[in-house]
Scaffold this active site. Structure first.
Site, short mmCIF file in Angstrom:
data_model
loop_
_atom_site.label_atom_id
_atom_site.label_comp_id
_atom_site.label_asym_id
_atom_site.label_seq_id
_atom_site.Cartn_x
_atom_site.Cartn_y
_atom_site.Cartn_z
N SER A 37 0.80 -1.23 0.00
CA SER A 37 0.00 0.00 0.00
C SER A 37 0.83 1.28 0.00
O SER A 37 0.28 2.38 0.03
CB SER A 37 -0.93 0.00 1.22
N GLU A 38 2.14 1.15 -0.08
CA GLU A 38 3.01 2.31 0.07
C GLU A 38 2.71 3.43 -0.93
O GLU A 38 2.61 4.60 -0.54
CB GLU A 38 4.49 1.90 -0.06
N VAL A 39 2.60 3.10 -2.22
CA VAL A 39 2.45 4.17 -3.21
C VAL A 39 1.18 4.99 -2.98
O VAL A 39 1.14 6.17 -3.30
CB VAL A 39 2.46 3.61 -4.65
#
Length: 256
Positions: free
Chosen positions: A131-133
């Site tokens: 989920s980083e981006v």
């Protein structure tokens, strides 16, 4: 147990079980969790009676990743961002096999935790996401342990989209080793322990060292700077704020 204890530790018959126990924040990698998990791992690895380590969890979620409530307003020099690679390296290079029991969602750094383990048993209801981006961040540090595991084009797509994927996709992509019905996770973990403890300790350690060497050196130092820079950067801080405020980040297109 004190109120700040977020990890359960139990050692029995050669197995050290480390159970993430902070369901109130979805077993996030808070300062307390990182510190207690690292200390417990170091103790288990130093104990000659321990043959295998199991990474388990209480609550519905395996691990939601870094504790974003602690990341707001942070700088690229924050110890929190910079100590996570050391925890992943400890798991990755452990001379004793490590088994992850994943009974629920894993996100971002939580995916990194399980990817650093030697065997991952997942419930078929478990879900995963890089989920980083979507938070204005880069999955830099966890890429060091995720990419050696996963089919390249699958990791490529899932890291770029940040979309949630199920245990079947995780298994086909190489992230998860065994998927079983939710009720069968304990039984499958026990089966893995039987196999792993059948090996001689020194032979297992040397075999793991050989396998890890063939997977290439981990560029944690280089990846760390990239990850820390985005945590402290404009996009990262906006993404963290949007997540905490339950609103779209400003780069998300408005609905028609």
């Amino acid at each position: 147990m004190t109120s700040d204890r977020v990890l359960q530790v139990a050692v029995s018959r050669g197995v050290a079980t480390l159970t993430l126990d902070s369901p109130a924040n979805r077993n996030a990698l808070s300062r307390a969790m990182r510190g207690q998990l690292r200390a417990a791992l170091e103790e288990a690895l130093a104990d000659d009676a321990v043959r295998v380590v199991v990474l388990d969890h209480t609550g519905r979620v395996f691990c939601s990743g870094m504790d974003l409530s602690e990341a707001a307003g942070g700088s690229s020099q924050d110890q929190g961002v910079r100590e996570f690679p050391e925890l992943l390296q400890l798991l990755w290079s452990s001379p004793k096999p490590v088994v992850a029991a994943v009974r629920g969602p894993a996100r971002a750094g939580g995916v990194g935790l399980l990817a650093a383990c030697d065997a991952v048993v997942a419930a078929d209801s478990a879900t995963f996401a890089f989920s980083e981006v979507r938070l204005g961040l880069v999955p830099a540090v966890i890429s060091a342990v995720v990419l050696p595991r996963m089919v390249p084009h699958v990791a490529h797509r899932l890291m770029l989209t940040g979309q949630v994927f199920d245990a079947a996709v995780a298994s086909a992509g190489g992230l998860v080793d065994v998927v079983v019905p939710d009720a069968d996770v304990d039984g499958e973990v026990r089966a893995q322990l039987v196999h792993l403890t059948a090996g001689a300790p020194a032979a297992l350690a040397e075999t793991k060292r050989l396998l890890r060497a063939r997977q290439g050196a981990l560029a944690f130092d280089e990846l760390l700077d990239l990850s820390a820079r985005f945590f402290a950067g404009e996009e990262g801080q906006e993404g963290i704020a949007a997540f905490r405020e339950k609103r779209p980040a400003r780069w998300v297109p408005a609905a028609d």
